[in-house]
Design a protein around this motif. Structure first.
Motif, PDB file in Angstrom:
ATOM      1  N   SER A   1      -2.676  -1.408  10.303  1.00 48.05           N
ATOM      2  CA  SER A   1      -2.396  -2.750  10.046  1.00 48.05           C
ATOM      3  C   SER A   1      -2.948  -3.123   8.430  1.00 48.05           C
ATOM      4  CB  SER A   1      -3.636  -3.528  11.136  1.00 48.05           C
ATOM      5  OG  SER A   1      -3.313  -5.079  11.194  1.00 48.05           O
ATOM      6  N   VAL A   2      -2.445  -4.468   7.544  1.00 46.98           N
ATOM      7  CA  VAL A   2      -2.561  -4.970   6.218  1.00 46.98           C
ATOM      8  C   VAL A   2      -2.517  -6.518   6.305  1.00 46.98           C
ATOM      9  CG1 VAL A   2      -0.205  -5.531   6.318  1.00 46.98           C
ATOM     10  CG2 VAL A   2      -2.221  -4.971   4.419  1.00 46.98           C
TER      11      VAL A   2
ATOM     12  N   ALA B   1       5.158   1.481   7.312  1.00 48.03           N
ATOM     13  CA  ALA B   1       6.180   2.807   7.547  1.00 48.03           C
ATOM     14  C   ALA B   1       5.956   4.219   9.286  1.00 48.03           C
ATOM     15  CB  ALA B   1       5.527   3.774   6.380  1.00 48.03           C
ATOM     16  N   ASP B   2       7.280   3.626   9.590  1.00 50.18           N
ATOM     17  CA  ASP B   2       7.106   4.940  11.043  1.00 50.18           C
ATOM     18  C   ASP B   2       6.149   5.537  11.384  1.00 50.18           C
ATOM     19  OD1 ASP B   2      10.587   5.157  11.060  1.00 50.18           O
ATOM     20  OD2 ASP B   2       9.708   3.321  11.292  1.00 50.18           O
TER      21      ASP B   2
ATOM     22  N   TRP C   1       0.800  -1.069   0.003  1.00 50.45           N
ATOM     23  CA  TRP C   1       0.239   0.197  -0.304  1.00 50.45           C
ATOM     24  C   TRP C   1       0.797   0.901  -0.303  1.00 50.45           C
ATOM     25  CZ3 TRP C   1      -5.097   0.075  -0.464  1.00 50.45           C
ATOM     26  CH2 TRP C   1      -5.878  -0.667  -0.536  1.00 50.45           C
ATOM     27  N   PHE C   2       0.958   1.943  -0.579  1.00 51.98           N
ATOM     28  CA  PHE C   2       1.497   3.650  -0.771  1.00 51.98           C
ATOM     29  C   PHE C   2       0.169   4.290  -1.026  1.00 51.98           C
ATOM     30  CE2 PHE C   2       5.946   2.049  -2.625  1.00 51.98           C
ATOM     31  CZ  PHE C   2       4.692   0.600  -2.611  1.00 51.98           C
ATOM     32  N   ARG C   3       0.518   5.671  -0.386  1.00 50.26           N
ATOM     33  CA  ARG C   3      -0.390   6.875  -0.757  1.00 50.26           C
ATOM     34  C   ARG C   3       0.365   8.361  -1.266  1.00 50.26           C
ATOM     35  NH1 ARG C   3      -0.390   7.321   6.280  1.00 50.26           N
ATOM     36  NH2 ARG C   3       1.620   8.685   5.972  1.00 50.26           N
ATOM     37  N   GLN C   4      -0.010   9.265  -1.811  1.00 47.01           N
ATOM     38  CA  GLN C   4       0.324  10.063  -2.439  1.00 47.01           C
ATOM     39  C   GLN C   4      -0.908  11.748  -2.132  1.00 47.01           C
ATOM     40  OE1 GLN C   4       1.118  10.503  -6.302  1.00 47.01           O
ATOM     41  NE2 GLN C   4       2.555  11.826  -6.258  1.00 47.01           N
ATOM     42  N   ALA C   5       0.255  12.625  -1.017  1.00 41.09           N
ATOM     43  CA  ALA C   5      -0.692  13.578  -0.599  1.00 41.09           C
ATOM     44  C   ALA C   5      -0.884  14.605  -1.713  1.00 41.09           C
ATOM     45  CB  ALA C   5      -0.833  13.694   0.796  1.00 41.09           C
ATOM     46  N   PRO C   6      -1.533  15.759  -1.535  1.00 40.08           N
ATOM     47  CA  PRO C   6      -1.414  16.403  -2.484  1.00 40.08           C
ATOM     48  C   PRO C   6       0.307  17.714  -2.515  1.00 40.08           C
ATOM     49  CG  PRO C   6      -3.470  16.816  -1.835  1.00 40.08           C
ATOM     50  CD  PRO C   6      -2.468  15.558  -0.934  1.00 40.08           C
ATOM     51  N   GLY C   7       0.753  17.693  -3.937  1.00 38.33           N
ATOM     52  CA  GLY C   7       2.548  18.003  -3.941  1.00 38.33           C
ATOM     53  C   GLY C   7       3.455  17.235  -3.002  1.00 38.33           C
ATOM     54  N   LYS C   8       2.659  16.560  -2.442  1.00 40.09           N
ATOM     55  CA  LYS C   8       3.886  15.409  -2.260  1.00 40.09           C
ATOM     56  C   LYS C   8       4.344  14.156  -3.259  1.00 40.09           C
ATOM     57  CE  LYS C   8       3.567  16.545   2.124  1.00 40.09           C
ATOM     58  NZ  LYS C   8       2.994  16.314   4.196  1.00 40.09           N
TER      59      LYS C   8
ATOM     60  N   PHE D   1       6.016   4.827   0.445  1.00 40.95           N
ATOM     61  CA  PHE D   1       5.264   3.626   1.247  1.00 40.95           C
ATOM     62  C   PHE D   1       4.440   3.644   1.998  1.00 40.95           C
ATOM     63  CE2 PHE D   1       5.889  -0.876   2.105  1.00 40.95           C
ATOM     64  CZ  PHE D   1       6.032  -0.724   3.076  1.00 40.95           C
ATOM     65  N   VAL D   2       2.979   2.879   2.647  1.00 39.58           N
ATOM     66  CA  VAL D   2       2.422   2.396   3.387  1.00 39.58           C
ATOM     67  C   VAL D   2       2.733   1.176   4.208  1.00 39.58           C
ATOM     68  CG1 VAL D   2       0.636   2.519   4.556  1.00 39.58           C
ATOM     69  CG2 VAL D   2       0.997   4.002   2.609  1.00 39.58           C
ATOM     70  N   ALA D   3       2.484   0.337   3.444  1.00 38.11           N
ATOM     71  CA  ALA D   3       2.805  -0.937   4.557  1.00 38.11           C
ATOM     72  C   ALA D   3       2.898  -2.115   3.419  1.00 38.11           C
ATOM     73  CB  ALA D   3       1.192  -1.482   4.823  1.00 38.11           C
ATOM     74  N   ARG D   4       3.415  -2.878   3.455  1.00 36.29           N
ATOM     75  CA  ARG D   4       3.469  -4.648   2.751  1.00 36.29           C
ATOM     76  C   ARG D   4       3.228  -5.586   3.529  1.00 36.29           C
ATOM     77  NH1 ARG D   4       9.838  -4.681   2.753  1.00 36.29           N
ATOM     78  NH2 ARG D   4       9.954  -6.504   4.199  1.00 36.29           N
ATOM     79  N   ILE D   5       2.672  -6.838   2.749  1.00 40.80           N
ATOM     80  CA  ILE D   5       2.506  -8.102   3.292  1.00 40.80           C
ATOM     81  C   ILE D   5       2.971  -8.625   2.146  1.00 40.80           C
ATOM     82  CG2 ILE D   5      -0.145  -8.534   2.894  1.00 40.80           C
ATOM     83  CD1 ILE D   5      -0.300  -9.487   5.655  1.00 40.80           C
TER      84      ILE D   5
END
Length: 117
Positions: free
Chosen positions: A69-70, A61-62, A36-43, A47-51
């Motif tokens: 929880s994944v 990610a910290d 799982w990844f994420r992208q915020a506006p302007g950023k 990476f968020v999590a993996r399994i």
């Protein structure tokens, strides 16, 4: 045709919860790592999590550790991201991805998560 289809995004107040789903189809993913990844506006996308499909190999990610929880449902070929204690800074488009050999090669279209303060 490989497809990763995310769902479950939406608008939630800070402190609330959402569960994202990623339905995978079109090939056998058993050897793939699901991320799982994420992208915020302007950023940039982060990476968020993996399994793995065995349910092991989880990594976070910290910034989300202890709150997200994944998990997987192998019978449904679906990966979940349970997000609790959401913060406004978690607002982003969340993407599901399948990776192998150190690279993420398949991506979903993304689902919007908006956390209001």
């Amino acid at each position: 045709q490989v497809q990763l289809v995310e769902s479950g995004g939406g608008l939630v107040q800070a402190g609330g919860s959402l569960r994202l789903s990623c339905a995978a189809s079109g090939r056998t993913f058993s050897r793939y790592v699901m991320g799982w990844f994420r992208q915020a506006p302007g950023k940039e996308r982060e990476f968020v999590a993996r399994i793995t499909w065995s349910g092991g190999g989880t990594y976070y990610a910290d910034s989300v550790k202890g709150r997200f929880s994944v998990s997987t449902d192998n019978a449904k070929n679906t990966v979940y991201l349970q997000m609790n204690s959401l913060k406004p800074e978690d607002t982003a488009v969340y993407y599901c991805s399948a990776g192998i050999g150190g690279s993420y090669v398949y991506w979903g279209q993304g689902t919007q998560v908006t956390v209001s303060s």
